[in-house]
Design a protein around this motif. Structure first.
Motif, short mmCIF file in Angstrom:
data_model
loop_
_atom_site.label_atom_id
_atom_site.label_comp_id
_atom_site.label_asym_id
_atom_site.label_seq_id
_atom_site.Cartn_x
_atom_site.Cartn_y
_atom_site.Cartn_z
N UNK A 102 0.84 -1.20 0.00
CA UNK A 102 0.00 0.00 0.00
C UNK A 102 0.87 1.25 0.00
N UNK A 103 1.94 1.22 0.81
CA UNK A 103 2.84 2.38 0.87
C UNK A 103 3.54 2.64 -0.45
N UNK A 104 3.98 1.57 -1.11
CA UNK A 104 4.63 1.74 -2.42
C UNK A 104 3.65 2.32 -3.44
N UNK A 105 2.42 1.84 -3.41
CA UNK A 105 1.42 2.34 -4.36
C UNK A 105 1.16 3.82 -4.13
N UNK A 106 1.00 4.21 -2.87
CA UNK A 106 0.76 5.63 -2.57
C UNK A 106 1.98 6.47 -2.89
N UNK A 107 3.18 5.92 -2.68
CA UNK A 107 4.39 6.66 -3.02
C UNK A 107 4.53 6.88 -4.51
N UNK A 108 4.21 5.86 -5.31
CA UNK A 108 4.26 6.01 -6.77
C UNK A 108 3.23 7.02 -7.24
N UNK A 109 2.05 6.98 -6.62
CA UNK A 109 1.00 7.95 -6.98
C UNK A 109 1.46 9.37 -6.66
N UNK A 110 2.15 9.53 -5.53
CA UNK A 110 2.66 10.86 -5.18
C UNK A 110 3.72 11.32 -6.16
N UNK A 111 4.59 10.41 -6.60
CA UNK A 111 5.64 10.79 -7.55
C UNK A 111 5.07 11.15 -8.92
N UNK A 112 3.90 10.61 -9.24
CA UNK A 112 3.26 10.94 -10.52
C UNK A 112 2.58 12.30 -10.47
N UNK A 113 2.49 12.87 -9.30
CA UNK A 113 1.90 14.21 -9.16
C UNK A 113 2.92 15.25 -9.58
N UNK A 114 2.63 16.07 -10.59
CA UNK A 114 3.63 17.03 -11.11
C UNK A 114 4.16 17.96 -10.02
N UNK A 115 3.31 18.39 -9.11
CA UNK A 115 3.77 19.33 -8.09
C UNK A 115 4.84 18.76 -7.20
N UNK A 116 4.82 17.43 -7.00
CA UNK A 116 5.82 16.80 -6.13
C UNK A 116 7.06 16.40 -6.91
N UNK A 117 6.86 15.79 -8.07
CA UNK A 117 7.99 15.27 -8.83
C UNK A 117 8.86 16.37 -9.43
N UNK A 118 8.28 17.54 -9.75
CA UNK A 118 9.03 18.61 -10.41
C UNK A 118 9.58 19.65 -9.44
N UNK A 119 9.18 19.63 -8.21
CA UNK A 119 9.61 20.64 -7.24
C UNK A 119 10.28 19.95 -6.06
N UNK A 120 11.59 20.20 -5.90
CA UNK A 120 12.31 19.58 -4.79
C UNK A 120 11.79 20.07 -3.43
N UNK A 121 11.52 21.37 -3.23
CA UNK A 121 10.98 21.82 -1.93
C UNK A 121 9.67 21.12 -1.58
N UNK A 122 8.79 20.93 -2.59
CA UNK A 122 7.53 20.24 -2.31
C UNK A 122 7.79 18.78 -1.95
N UNK A 123 8.74 18.15 -2.65
CA UNK A 123 9.10 16.76 -2.35
C UNK A 123 9.63 16.65 -0.91
N UNK A 124 10.53 17.57 -0.56
CA UNK A 124 11.11 17.52 0.78
C UNK A 124 10.08 17.76 1.87
#
Length: 504
Positions: free
Chosen positions: A285-307
């Motif tokens: 479940x955690x891996x699935x939610x993590x992949x879904x988060x990485x597919x979100x442009x706001x998270x994957x393209x912005x390091x501050x948002x990722x952090x």
């Protein structure tokens, strides 16, 4: 052979660390000539006997240290104590932990410091007979497994494109070496934790399981930093792996203790298997939610948002870990729970139940910050102070003739603090008795009253109240057969026949 010490001035200070075996002095020094041969040892025995026969002194006790050396204390008068230091002779294979040297024949060639690092405390008596055979075969098994892991890593990296642009496998091999080196640095952390702190997890698994998450979080911060400093990938990733490996070194043994707590029917294997089911389901479940988060442009393209996203999830993770550990209800007695139980018994003449005591236990606090402060494993030179040191030593022997420990109050500290040193043969119950006496003294201590009169009163109260304390523990459901209070092995005291004579 020996030196008479006029210990007439309390001019030394304490190095109050539990692991210390020799006190530090400001002006007073103990000069003891070490033994160099068996003939000198025989001469020392003869001299010690002559001292006793002539009436010029009394050999009162022998203090043994974890490194194999020992020190004899001979009280010559009320202010002079003679000390004789006996060093461990190389090749004699002296062990303080066992009375059966033949049990160590299989590892006679291994230095004691290495034995203590790689084997459980009290080996071989503390483990089953097949433990050593299993470990010696398991070690090369693990070596071959990691060789295979190293070899296949280059194939995995090449499959994802590393080295494909160069047209050779050299880049993939180099990348594999760097990747495996990172893992190797991390493994050093687990080696250090297991060897140096292996005896801590049985006492307080909840605390170390939570600390494992704190340290693992620090390792993840190093991993996150690799995106900002890609040229420092190897050192940053290695530091991250080291921190996370230390976390794993704390996590795995602690969790095994917790699993053993769950398996009240002896079904540890099944409990571990079902825990694996829960863990794998959570992982998916955690891996699935993590992949879904990485597919979100706001998270994957912005390091501050990722952090910031990682930080928020990590804080939630630690809070949930704390809540899950807080619901555990151990019926065994460790240092923290013993403090809670003893304090309640001294103040209110009753002990709390298992649920109440576990709720009151502070998972995060270290033992050294608990009050009253108790320092275990203290040498006699730290305990016997003042102008009449010889008289003080004799009084301690009289007071604690029926106990397996010596306890004194540190009068050089403004806050209440006690020193405890254990005799040979002391057990976890001896530690618990010394703590009961400590808590009684803490509640009734007066600096204006005589020290030994208060110690004597506390021992009288101990004899009168300790059995009732144990009875209340059993009635409340506590497991009095499993008291996780370890006797320090750095210093032990052996009483000689002279120390038990009535003229002392």
């Amino acid at each position: 052979m020996s030196s008479a010490l006029p210990l007439s001035s309390p001019s030394f200070r304490f190095d109050s660390r539990q692991k210390s075996t020799h006190p530090r002095f400001q002006r007073l020094q103990v000069f003891c000539k070490p033994l160099k041969s068996h003939s000198q040892e025989a001469e020392l025995e003869a001299n010690s006997q002559n001292i006793d026969e002539e009436g010029n002194g009394h050999q009162v006790l022998v203090e043994k240290y974890g490194n194999g050396t020992s020190k004899r204390y001979i009280v010559e008068n009320d202010s002079v104590i003679r000390t004789i230091l006996k060093e461990h002779l190389p090749g004699t294979n002296v062990s303080e932990d066992s009375n059966t040297p033949e049990s160590h024949d299989e590892l006679f060639w291994l230095p004691k410091i290495i034995k203590d690092f790689v084997l459980p405390s009290g080996f071989p008596e503390s483990v089953s007979d097949d433990y050593l055979d299993y470990i010696l075969l398991q070690f090369p098994t693990n070596v071959t497994g990691w060789i295979c892991h190293t070899l296949v890593t280059s194939s995995l990296l090449k499959a994802v494109g590393v080295g494909s642009f160069s047209g050779t496998t050299a880049a993939a091999s180099a990348a594999a070496i760097s990747w495996v080196s990172k893992d190797g640095i991390g493994a050093i952390g687990r080696l250090f934790i297991g060897g140096r702190f292996g005896d801590l997890f049985d006492d307080d698994p909840r605390q170390w399981r939570l600390y494992a998450d704190f340290i693992g979080s620090a390792g993840s911060i190093f991993d996150l930093s690799t995106q900002l400093y890609p040229s420092y990938f190897l050192p940053l990733a290695s530091l991250g792996n080291l921190a996370k490996a230390v976390g794993r070194g704390l996590r795995d043994p602690s969790f095994r203790v917790i699993q053993n707590h769950f398996a009240i029917s002896g079904n540890l294997g099944e409990v571990a298997a079902k825990e694996e089911v829960w863990e794998v389901a959570a992982e998916l479940i955690g891996l699935a939610l993590g992949i879904l988060a990485l597919d979100t442009p706001g998270i994957s393209l912005s390091y501050p948002v990722l952090g910031s996203t990682w930080l928020s999830v990590r804080l939630l993770h630690i809070w949930l870990r704390y809540k899950s550990l807080s619901v555990l209800r151990f019926n065994t007695i460790n240092l923290k729970r013993a403090r809670i139980l003893l304090n309640s018994h001294i103040l209110y003449a009753k002990v709390p139940g298992i649920d109440d005591c576990n709720q009151m236990e502070n998972i995060l606090i270290w033992e050294r910050f608990c009050r009253p402060r108790i320092i275990f494993g203290v040498s006699l030179e730290e305990m016997v102070i003042g102008k009449r040191r010889g008289s003080t030593a004799r009084m301690l022997l009289k007071l604690y003739v029926e106990e397996k420990y010596f306890l004194v109050v540190n009068q050089l500290q403004t806050k209440f603090e006690v020193f405890v040193s254990f005799k040979e043969g002391a057990t976890s119950l001896s530690v618990l008795r010394s703590m009961w006496q400590t808590y009684w003294l803490d509640q009734n201590w007066s600096r204006s009253d005589d020290l030994f009169e208060q110690l004597e009163r506390s021992l009288i109260e101990l004899k009168a109240g300790f059995d009732n304390f144990l009875q209340q523990l059993e009635e409340a459901g506590w497991d009095t057969n499993q008291i996780n209070l370890k006797v320090p092995k750095e210093i032990s005291i052996e009483e000689t026949s002279n120390s038990l004579n009535g003229d002392l």
